[in-house]
Design a protein around this motif. Structure first.
Motif, PDB file in Angstrom:
ATOM      1  N   ASN A 216       0.761  -0.923   0.353  1.00 21.88           N
ATOM      2  CA  ASN A 216       0.015   0.015  -0.486  1.00 21.88           C
ATOM      3  C   ASN A 216       0.368   1.540   0.059  1.00 21.88           C
ATOM      4  N   GLY A 217       1.481   1.106  -0.801  1.00 26.84           N
ATOM      5  CA  GLY A 217       3.203   2.604  -1.039  1.00 26.84           C
ATOM      6  C   GLY A 217       3.057   2.356   0.634  1.00 26.84           C
ATOM      7  N   SER A 218       3.718   3.471   0.682  1.00 29.27           N
ATOM      8  CA  SER A 218       4.875   3.491   1.552  1.00 29.27           C
ATOM      9  C   SER A 218       4.301   2.937   3.045  1.00 29.27           C
ATOM     10  N   TYR A 219       4.587   2.322   3.525  1.00 32.00           N
ATOM     11  CA  TYR A 219       3.942   2.017   4.969  1.00 32.00           C
ATOM     12  C   TYR A 219       4.010   3.361   6.082  1.00 32.00           C
ATOM     13  N   PHE A 220       5.384   4.253   6.011  1.00 29.64           N
ATOM     14  CA  PHE A 220       5.362   5.598   6.414  1.00 29.64           C
ATOM     15  C   PHE A 220       6.692   6.007   6.002  1.00 29.64           C
ATOM     16  N   CYS A 221       7.058   7.148   6.645  1.00 32.21           N
ATOM     17  CA  CYS A 221       7.931   8.512   5.792  1.00 32.21           C
ATOM     18  C   CYS A 221       8.314   9.102   6.534  1.00 32.21           C
ATOM     19  N   ALA A 222       9.475   9.679   6.600  1.00 32.57           N
ATOM     20  CA  ALA A 222       9.785  10.627   7.215  1.00 32.57           C
ATOM     21  C   ALA A 222      10.836  11.127   6.951  1.00 32.57           C
ATOM     22  N   VAL A 223      10.530  12.826   6.613  1.00 34.62           N
ATOM     23  CA  VAL A 223      11.617  13.136   5.924  1.00 34.62           C
ATOM     24  C   VAL A 223      11.834  14.272   6.229  1.00 34.62           C
ATOM     25  N   GLN A 224      13.566  14.675   6.815  1.00 35.07           N
ATOM     26  CA  GLN A 224      13.619  16.130   7.707  1.00 35.07           C
ATOM     27  C   GLN A 224      14.956  16.355   6.954  1.00 35.07           C
ATOM     28  N   PHE A 225      14.765  18.151   7.219  1.00 34.65           N
ATOM     29  CA  PHE A 225      15.939  18.500   6.600  1.00 34.65           C
ATOM     30  C   PHE A 225      16.312  19.724   7.989  1.00 34.65           C
ATOM     31  N   GLY A 226      17.847  19.507   7.649  1.00 33.21           N
ATOM     32  CA  GLY A 226      18.545  20.763   8.118  1.00 33.21           C
ATOM     33  C   GLY A 226      18.584  20.027  10.101  1.00 33.21           C
ATOM     34  N   LEU A 227      17.859  21.128  11.005  1.00 37.69           N
ATOM     35  CA  LEU A 227      17.049  21.423  12.161  1.00 37.69           C
ATOM     36  C   LEU A 227      16.653  20.094  12.420  1.00 37.69           C
ATOM     37  N   ALA A 228      15.099  20.307  12.046  1.00 37.17           N
ATOM     38  CA  ALA A 228      14.290  18.480  12.166  1.00 37.17           C
ATOM     39  C   ALA A 228      15.277  17.128  11.966  1.00 37.17           C
ATOM     40  N   SER A 229      16.415  16.815  11.105  1.00 40.70           N
ATOM     41  CA  SER A 229      16.835  15.888  11.676  1.00 40.70           C
ATOM     42  C   SER A 229      17.317  15.792  12.513  1.00 40.70           C
ATOM     43  N   ALA A 230      17.559  17.074  14.123  1.00 43.82           N
ATOM     44  CA  ALA A 230      18.005  16.621  15.213  1.00 43.82           C
ATOM     45  C   ALA A 230      17.326  16.327  16.037  1.00 43.82           C
ATOM     46  N   TYR A 231      16.413  15.825  15.898  1.00 44.54           N
ATOM     47  CA  TYR A 231      14.921  15.205  16.463  1.00 44.54           C
ATOM     48  C   TYR A 231      14.279  13.777  15.618  1.00 44.54           C
ATOM     49  N   PRO A 232      14.549  12.861  16.878  1.00 48.62           N
ATOM     50  CA  PRO A 232      14.264  11.765  16.136  1.00 48.62           C
ATOM     51  C   PRO A 232      13.253  11.233  15.128  1.00 48.62           C
ATOM     52  N   HIS A 233      11.986  12.004  15.481  1.00 47.01           N
ATOM     53  CA  HIS A 233      11.289  11.137  14.489  1.00 47.01           C
ATOM     54  C   HIS A 233      10.705  12.695  14.111  1.00 47.01           C
ATOM     55  N   GLY A 234      11.775  14.101  14.061  1.00 50.18           N
ATOM     56  CA  GLY A 234      11.294  14.918  12.980  1.00 50.18           C
ATOM     57  C   GLY A 234      10.660  16.090  13.917  1.00 50.18           C
ATOM     58  N   LEU A 235      10.370  17.071  13.015  1.00 52.15           N
ATOM     59  CA  LEU A 235       9.893  18.576  13.483  1.00 52.15           C
ATOM     60  C   LEU A 235       8.100  18.653  13.387  1.00 52.15           C
ATOM     61  N   PRO A 236       7.015  19.124  13.333  1.00 47.61           N
ATOM     62  CA  PRO A 236       5.654  19.383  12.438  1.00 47.61           C
ATOM     63  C   PRO A 236       5.863  20.131  11.757  1.00 47.61           C
ATOM     64  N   GLY A 237       5.013  20.341  10.148  1.00 47.67           N
ATOM     65  CA  GLY A 237       5.227  21.090   8.933  1.00 47.67           C
ATOM     66  C   GLY A 237       6.229  20.825   8.494  1.00 47.67           C
ATOM     67  N   GLU A 238       6.057  21.608   7.372  1.00 46.08           N
ATOM     68  CA  GLU A 238       6.804  21.725   6.250  1.00 46.08           C
ATOM     69  C   GLU A 238       8.840  22.555   6.062  1.00 46.08           C
ATOM     70  N   GLN A 239       9.422  21.446   5.829  1.00 49.71           N
ATOM     71  CA  GLN A 239      10.575  22.018   5.767  1.00 49.71           C
ATOM     72  C   GLN A 239      11.213  22.769   4.122  1.00 49.71           C
TER      73      GLN A 239
END
Length: 400
Positions: A216-239
């Motif tokens: 069914n496509g991606s079971y999950f997907c986390a994409v993190q740029f820059g500072l968001a990568s310092a949080y294991p499961h990212g930050l809310p919102g778009e980067q």
């Protein structure tokens, strides 16, 4: 951009994808029957005269019925001896018969009837019942009230005892899922460009998984740029991507229910000395954890090995930051996270057929994080990767 980062578009990459060639065979009826036989052996070890498994990944494991849990009870009752029984709403009978991969006596209940009283009758006088560890509390409570004379036992030794050792057929399905996700990761790196958003990358990854034939496509997907990568499961919102930023992509899919879960971390543009240093340290920790795998070694020791690498470099030996804020790895199969775990306190001895992630992430607070995640299965004399780890920061997929 070069070395496999940038230079293409989502449209071009999707147009080049096709369903996976030579897909792995499905789990057979014979294998499911062997699982049921093994469950009965483990039931005997804990003194359980019956076992109940609710809808979810364990029901799929034993019966082939790939249904999620709802408020309506769908469950397997396995007696120590005799025929397997399926509890199911009557209106779902046709769907159940189409999905069921083993023979079973079907016990059906109408909407106004109590499925728990039906379950109590299905026990046929069993004095003890092992409970699926994933069974919702309201089901547990309903059974306890309907069958107060029955001793309720923790079924985890049975369920985990079966599921944590993967068969060759399971390994093949997992190998396909992980190879598909690594190919999607490679192509995701190629669509990166200044200003592209995390949402655009996530949508591409889902479409690419679908194009390759994931369930069914991606079971999950986390994409993190820059500072968001310092949080294991990212930050809310778009980067939106900028030059010099860390790119961390963690994603996976399912093939016939079996999971992949792969993370790649690299830099869009020129990496800083600090980014290079931390990436290399992450690579060393992941490699050390893999090298320590041997049958009989306790799961917690693999976590300790990774932390010793970080501590030798001046980072925390515990969960404090900068350092590794979570466990080094988790079991994987029909559930994306399943027992056992590579974490302090898990004293399960490693055994051939166990499958784990290896992801000793390093977080530098208020700056960036690096996670390299690949999976291995334990062999007779060590471990084997499902996917080869990222070769370098500059060439994340080995391109020249």
């Amino acid at each position: 951009m070069t070395n496999g980062i940038g230079g293409s578009t989502a449209q071009a990459e999707l147009a080049d994808l096709a369903p996976w060639p030579n897909p792995a065979p499905a789990i057979t009826r014979q294998e499911r029957l062997a699982r049921i036989a093994r469950a009965r052996e483990l039931m005997d070890e804990i003194g359980a005269q019956a076992l109940i498994i609710g809808a979810g990944s364990s029901l799929r494991y034993f019966t082939g019925v790939a249904w999620g849990a709802t408020e309506r009870l769908v469950a397997m009752v396995l007696p120590r001896e005799g025929e397997l029984r399926m509890i199911c709403p009557r209106f779902e009978l046709g769907s159940l018969e189409a999905a069921l991969g083993v023979d079973a006596e079907l016990l059906l209940w109408e909407e106004h009837e109590s499925p728990y009283e039906l379950t109590a009758r299905a026990l046929n006088g069993a004095a003890s019942l092992a409970i699926d560890p994933a069974l919702p509390f309201f089901v547990f409570n309903g059974i306890a009230k309907a069958a107060p004379q029955v001793k309720l036992l923790d079924g985890a030794p049975v369920v985990d005892g079966c599921r944590m050792i993967k068969s060759p057929a399971e390994l093949a399905l997992m190998s396909q899922a992980k190879a598909m996700t690594l190919e999607v990761q490679r192509r995701a790196a190629r669509i990166l460009a200044p200003g592209i958003t995390t949402g655009e990358v996530r949508r591409f990854i889902d479409q690419a998984h679908r194009a390759l034939g994931a369930d069914n496509g991606s079971y999950f997907c986390a994409v993190q740029f820059g500072l968001a990568s310092a949080y294991p499961h990212g930050l809310p919102g778009e980067q939106a991507l900028e030059d010099g930023q860390i790119v961390l992509i963690d994603t996976g899919c399912q093939v016939q229910g079996y999971h992949s879960d792969i993370t790649r971390t690299y830099v869009f543009g020129e990496a800083s000395p600090e980014q290079r240093k931390i990436w290399e340290l992450e690579k060393q920790a992941q490699a050390a954890a893999f090298a320590a795998v041997k049958p009989g070694v306790l799961c917690e020791e693999i976590d300790a090995v990774a932390r010793r690498v970080l501590a030798a470099a001046g980072l925390s030996a515990d969960y404090d930051l900068p350092g590794l804020p979570h466990r080094t790895g988790h079991g994987i199969g029909l559930s994306i996270h399943e027992a056992p775990y590579l974490v302090r306190g898990d004293k399960t001895p490693l055994a051939p057929g166990m499958c784990f992630s290896n992801e000793p992430m390093i977080v530098i607070p208020d700056s960036f994080g690096v996670r390299l995640e690949d999976h291995f299965h334990v062999t007779a004399d060590g471990a084997a990767w499902f996917t080869e780890p990222q070769p370098s920061l500059e060439k994340p997929f080995g391109e020249a």
